[in-house]
Design an enzyme around this catalytic site. Structure first.
Site, short mmCIF file in Angstrom:
data_model
loop_
_atom_site.label_atom_id
_atom_site.label_comp_id
_atom_site.label_asym_id
_atom_site.label_seq_id
_atom_site.Cartn_x
_atom_site.Cartn_y
_atom_site.Cartn_z
CB CYS A 46 -0.90 -0.02 1.23
SG CYS A 46 -1.89 1.48 1.42
CB CYS A 64 -7.74 -3.74 -18.36
SG CYS A 64 -6.84 -3.72 -16.79
CG HIS A 100 -10.17 3.49 -4.30
ND1 HIS A 100 -11.25 2.66 -4.48
CD2 HIS A 100 -9.68 3.74 -5.54
CE1 HIS A 100 -11.41 2.43 -5.78
NE2 HIS A 100 -10.47 3.07 -6.45
CG HIS A 103 -13.47 -1.13 -8.67
ND1 HIS A 103 -12.89 0.07 -9.04
CD2 HIS A 103 -14.56 -0.82 -7.92
CE1 HIS A 103 -13.62 1.07 -8.55
NE2 HIS A 103 -14.63 0.56 -7.86
CG ASP A 107 -12.73 -9.44 -16.34
OD1 ASP A 107 -11.90 -9.38 -15.39
OD2 ASP A 107 -13.08 -8.43 -16.96
NE ARG A 115 -10.03 -7.39 -15.55
CZ ARG A 115 -10.57 -6.16 -15.68
NH1 ARG A 115 -9.82 -5.08 -15.56
NH2 ARG A 115 -11.86 -6.02 -15.93
CB CYS A 117 -8.88 -3.64 -12.22
SG CYS A 117 -8.57 -2.37 -13.43
#
Ligand code: FE
Length: 130
Positions: A46, A64, A100, A103, A107, A115, A117
């Site tokens: 983090c 992505c 945060h 997400h 997939d 995944r 992301c």
């Protein structure tokens, strides 16, 4: 141990671009993050509190535009439902400082088919020592 610092204080401590993602759930633009096109053996922590989140062995090239992992450190992350922006998503947060991270989607590749992301700016990387 939980890090519980209010956002008014984080705002004084963190760089503005990290604050926007980590504390206001902004998303960095795709294909711009430092760990998107990045494949080095090591560990991801983090960027806000240093909690261990991912190993490079779980990183994969997802195309992505954000660094993607098929598995997270169970002690590193937690989840919450995110219904913002007209989507139903699962938000991934640092279990220690509640920042945060990104997400998680269904997939991903083998062996987990998920995944993670992530925003590069929410991550700090440390290369494996030899
Ligand atoms: Fe953290």
């Amino acid at each position: 141990k939980i890090v519980d610092i209010p956002n008014e204080e984080w705002k004084l401590i963190l760089p503005p671009d990290l604050y926007a993602v980590a504390r206001e759930a902004a998303t960095e633009r795709p294909f711009t993050g430092k760990y998107n096109d990045f494949d080095v053996n090591g560990e991801y922590y983090c960027a806000v509190c240093g909690n261990h989140l991912f190993g490079s062995t779980a990183k994969f090239a997802s195309s992505c535009g954000w660094p993607s992992f098929f598995e997270a450190d169970k002690n590193g992350v937690k989840y919450t439902r995110d219904s913002s922006h007209g989507m139903e998503r699962i938000e991934v947060l640092c279990k220690r400082c509640n920042s945060h991270l990104g997400h998680v989607f269904n997939d991903g590749p083998v062996p987990t088919w998920v995944r993670y992301c992530m925003n590069s700016i929410s991550l700090d990387f440390q290369r494996d020592k030899k």
